[in-house]
Design a protein around this motif. Structure first.
Motif, PDB file in Angstrom:
ATOM      1  N   MET A 150       0.821  -1.205   0.000  1.00 18.97           N
ATOM      2  CA  MET A 150       0.000   0.000   0.000  1.00 18.97           C
ATOM      3  C   MET A 150       0.863   1.266   0.000  1.00 18.97           C
ATOM      4  SD  MET A 150      -3.078  -1.015  -0.275  1.00 18.97           S
ATOM      5  CE  MET A 150      -4.088  -2.487  -0.051  1.00 18.97           C
ATOM      6  N   ALA A 151       2.054   1.182   0.584  1.00 23.07           N
ATOM      7  CA  ALA A 151       2.943   2.342   0.621  1.00 23.07           C
ATOM      8  C   ALA A 151       3.610   2.595  -0.731  1.00 23.07           C
ATOM      9  CB  ALA A 151       4.006   2.158   1.697  1.00 23.07           C
ATOM     10  N   LEU A 152       3.853   1.542  -1.498  1.00 19.90           N
ATOM     11  CA  LEU A 152       4.672   1.675  -2.702  1.00 19.90           C
ATOM     12  C   LEU A 152       3.888   1.709  -4.007  1.00 19.90           C
ATOM     13  CD1 LEU A 152       7.738  -0.654  -1.967  1.00 19.90           C
ATOM     14  CD2 LEU A 152       7.766   1.816  -2.317  1.00 19.90           C
ATOM     15  N   ALA A 153       2.896   0.861  -4.127  1.00 14.85           N
ATOM     16  CA  ALA A 153       2.299   0.618  -5.444  1.00 14.85           C
ATOM     17  C   ALA A 153       1.367   1.738  -5.880  1.00 14.85           C
ATOM     18  CB  ALA A 153       1.531  -0.705  -5.426  1.00 14.85           C
ATOM     19  N   GLY A 154       1.544   2.176  -7.123  1.00 14.09           N
ATOM     20  CA  GLY A 154       0.575   3.080  -7.722  1.00 14.09           C
ATOM     21  C   GLY A 154      -0.671   2.331  -8.145  1.00 14.09           C
ATOM     22  N   ARG A 155      -0.458   1.108  -8.643  1.00 11.45           N
ATOM     23  CA  ARG A 155      -1.558   0.210  -8.986  1.00 11.45           C
ATOM     24  C   ARG A 155      -1.227  -1.186  -8.486  1.00 11.45           C
ATOM     25  NH1 ARG A 155      -5.455   1.604 -12.337  1.00 11.45           N
ATOM     26  NH2 ARG A 155      -5.747  -0.477 -13.211  1.00 11.45           N
ATOM     27  N   ILE A 156      -2.273  -1.951  -8.217  1.00 16.87           N
ATOM     28  CA  ILE A 156      -2.142  -3.305  -7.700  1.00 16.87           C
ATOM     29  C   ILE A 156      -2.914  -4.252  -8.603  1.00 16.87           C
ATOM     30  CG2 ILE A 156      -2.630  -4.843  -5.746  1.00 16.87           C
ATOM     31  CD1 ILE A 156      -2.495  -2.330  -3.942  1.00 16.87           C
ATOM     32  N   THR A 157      -2.284  -5.375  -8.933  1.00 12.14           N
ATOM     33  CA  THR A 157      -2.942  -6.453  -9.660  1.00 12.14           C
ATOM     34  C   THR A 157      -3.135  -7.613  -8.702  1.00 12.14           C
ATOM     35  OG1 THR A 157      -1.953  -5.814 -11.775  1.00 12.14           O
ATOM     36  CG2 THR A 157      -2.737  -8.084 -11.583  1.00 12.14           C
ATOM     37  N   VAL A 158      -4.360  -8.085  -8.578  1.00  6.45           N
ATOM     38  CA  VAL A 158      -4.677  -9.191  -7.687  1.00  6.45           C
ATOM     39  C   VAL A 158      -4.905 -10.445  -8.517  1.00  6.45           C
ATOM     40  CG1 VAL A 158      -6.158 -10.017  -5.814  1.00  6.45           C
ATOM     41  CG2 VAL A 158      -5.813  -7.557  -6.131  1.00  6.45           C
ATOM     42  N   MET A 159      -4.140 -11.499  -8.208  1.00  5.88           N
ATOM     43  CA  MET A 159      -4.315 -12.772  -8.894  1.00  5.88           C
ATOM     44  C   MET A 159      -4.972 -13.784  -7.960  1.00  5.88           C
ATOM     45  SD  MET A 159      -0.870 -13.289 -11.237  1.00  5.88           S
ATOM     46  CE  MET A 159      -1.652 -14.658 -12.108  1.00  5.88           C
ATOM     47  N   ASN A 160      -5.768 -14.654  -8.561  1.00  8.43           N
ATOM     48  CA  ASN A 160      -6.394 -15.741  -7.812  1.00  8.43           C
ATOM     49  C   ASN A 160      -6.632 -16.896  -8.782  1.00  8.43           C
ATOM     50  OD1 ASN A 160      -7.489 -16.879  -5.414  1.00  8.43           O
ATOM     51  ND2 ASN A 160      -9.552 -16.502  -6.187  1.00  8.43           N
ATOM     52  N   ALA A 161      -6.194 -18.088  -8.411  1.00  8.14           N
ATOM     53  CA  ALA A 161      -6.377 -19.286  -9.237  1.00  8.14           C
ATOM     54  C   ALA A 161      -5.821 -19.095 -10.646  1.00  8.14           C
ATOM     55  CB  ALA A 161      -7.859 -19.678  -9.287  1.00  8.14           C
ATOM     56  N   GLY A 162      -4.677 -18.391 -10.745  1.00  4.37           N
ATOM     57  CA  GLY A 162      -3.990 -18.248 -12.020  1.00  4.37           C
ATOM     58  C   GLY A 162      -4.493 -17.130 -12.908  1.00  4.37           C
ATOM     59  N   ALA A 163      -5.523 -16.432 -12.496  1.00  6.99           N
ATOM     60  CA  ALA A 163      -6.121 -15.373 -13.317  1.00  6.99           C
ATOM     61  C   ALA A 163      -6.113 -14.055 -12.560  1.00  6.99           C
ATOM     62  CB  ALA A 163      -7.558 -15.746 -13.695  1.00  6.99           C
ATOM     63  N   ILE A 164      -6.313 -12.961 -13.303  1.00  6.09           N
ATOM     64  CA  ILE A 164      -6.408 -11.647 -12.665  1.00  6.09           C
ATOM     65  C   ILE A 164      -7.815 -11.458 -12.130  1.00  6.09           C
ATOM     66  CG2 ILE A 164      -6.377  -9.159 -13.062  1.00  6.09           C
ATOM     67  CD1 ILE A 164      -4.079  -9.546 -14.984  1.00  6.09           C
ATOM     68  N   LEU A 165      -7.892 -11.257 -10.816  1.00  6.34           N
ATOM     69  CA  LEU A 165      -9.181 -11.056 -10.155  1.00  6.34           C
ATOM     70  C   LEU A 165      -9.595  -9.595 -10.192  1.00  6.34           C
ATOM     71  CD1 LEU A 165     -11.469 -12.166  -8.290  1.00  6.34           C
ATOM     72  CD2 LEU A 165      -9.948 -11.668  -6.355  1.00  6.34           C
ATOM     73  N   ALA A 166      -8.622  -8.694 -10.002  1.00  2.00           N
ATOM     74  CA  ALA A 166      -8.925  -7.258  -9.959  1.00  2.00           C
ATOM     75  C   ALA A 166      -7.649  -6.469 -10.178  1.00  2.00           C
ATOM     76  CB  ALA A 166      -9.548  -6.886  -8.613  1.00  2.00           C
ATOM     77  N   GLU A 167      -7.810  -5.231 -10.636  1.00  2.19           N
ATOM     78  CA  GLU A 167      -6.714  -4.275 -10.746  1.00  2.19           C
ATOM     79  C   GLU A 167      -7.231  -2.911 -10.341  1.00  2.19           C
ATOM     80  OE1 GLU A 167      -3.428  -5.612 -14.003  1.00  2.19           O
ATOM     81  OE2 GLU A 167      -5.219  -4.657 -14.821  1.00  2.19           O
ATOM     82  N   GLY A 168      -6.356  -2.127  -9.725  1.00  2.00           N
ATOM     83  CA  GLY A 168      -6.767  -0.786  -9.354  1.00  2.00           C
ATOM     84  C   GLY A 168      -5.757  -0.121  -8.447  1.00  2.00           C
ATOM     85  N   THR A 169      -6.119   1.067  -7.971  1.00  2.00           N
ATOM     86  CA  THR A 169      -5.283   1.791  -7.017  1.00  2.00           C
ATOM     87  C   THR A 169      -5.351   1.083  -5.667  1.00  2.00           C
ATOM     88  OG1 THR A 169      -7.097   3.193  -6.267  1.00  2.00           O
ATOM     89  CG2 THR A 169      -5.838   3.959  -8.195  1.00  2.00           C
ATOM     90  N   PRO A 170      -4.435   1.403  -4.761  1.00  2.00           N
ATOM     91  CA  PRO A 170      -4.528   0.806  -3.419  1.00  2.00           C
ATOM     92  C   PRO A 170      -5.898   1.005  -2.770  1.00  2.00           C
ATOM     93  CG  PRO A 170      -2.387   1.809  -3.691  1.00  2.00           C
ATOM     94  CD  PRO A 170      -3.173   2.170  -4.922  1.00  2.00           C
TER      95      PRO A 170
END
Length: 250
Positions: free
Chosen positions: A210-230
């Motif tokens: 949360m301190a570093l990332a401008g954007r975060i990609t969340v993976m679950n079960a090998g796929a992208i679940l969500a992307e966005g700002t912290p």
């Protein structure tokens, strides 16, 4: 502005397991992007596909507008992709200095092969000292790398990556084994790295993410679940259910 890194339909299967499943991903130059997710989400496999450590079952990887899908890892390093491993890959019997010198030497040789000037022993030493200074290991240059504490071995790996002067630095669980004070120094280091390189960060420590990332990609079960700002990720109900507050990354 065109992205620095793009994957399209990137997939990797191991037997019947789809470790990375049809991932479309893009990363802009100058970003600090974090990839998070529960154990087994496919994060390390995904970045291993990006850096060429393993080959995809399907899909493509483009870097700086060029298809690098078929390039081996060492050729991708020459293009500017550096990757520090989740499990340390230092040369334990060599000194801290000599570990970093291997990376500096590779960069200087590549530069000379592209028509640059030949390098001297002073150039090599300067490159090593600069990288060690940046990660705070300059006073340990003469120590055997295998004698370092685990957290310092992780920092040595970061120094080895920095010594390549990459355009994209991939850090896999870099704060594992670091003390709170070392983590604070690491956060400052990544912000400084991002002034000259793009950073892709796999990290289980959510305050660091949360301190570093401008954007975060969340993976679950090998796929992208969500992307966005912290903030967007923090309030995403699907992410909360799959990961935040219910699971610890690893």
């Amino acid at each position: 502005m065109n992205p620095l890194l793009v994957t399209r339909g990137l997939s990797r299967s191991f037997g019947g397991l789809r470790a990375v499943d049809d991932v479309d991903f893009s990363l802009q130059e100058g970003e600090i992007r974090a990839v998070i997710g529960p154990n087994g989400a496919g994060k390390t496999t995904f970045v291993s596909l990006v850096c060429g450590r393993i080959a995809p079952s399907a899909g493509s990887v483009s870097f700086d507008g060029r298809d690098v899908t078929r390039l081996p890892a060492h050729r991708r390093v020459k293009r500017g992709i550096a990757y520090t491993f989740q499990i340390t890959s230092i040369f334990a019997n060599l000194s801290v200095f000599d570990n970093v010198a291997l990376s500096v030497q590779r960069r200087l040789i590549d530069h000379a092969e592209r028509g640059g000037s030949r390098f001297s022993a002073a150039d090599l030493r300067h490159g090593v000292e600069e990288a060690l200074q940046r990660v705070g290991l300059h006073e340990r240059a003469d120590q055997p790398a295998g004698k370092l504490a685990y957290g310092h071995q992780r920092l040595l790996e970061v120094a080895m990556g920095l010594a390549l002067a990459p355009r994209l630095l991939i850090l896999d669980e870099p704060t594992q084994g670091l003390s709170d004070a070392e983590i604070e120094s690491f956060i400052k280091l990544v912000r400084e790295i991002a002034q000259s390189a793009t950073v892709l960060l796999i990290e289980h420590n959510m305050p660091v993410v949360m301190a570093l990332a401008g954007r975060i990609t969340v993976m679950n079960a090998g796929a992208i679940l969500a992307e966005g700002t912290p903030d967007e990720i923090r309030t995403n109900s699907a992410v909360q259910h799959a990961y935040l507050g219910t699971a610890q990354d690893g």
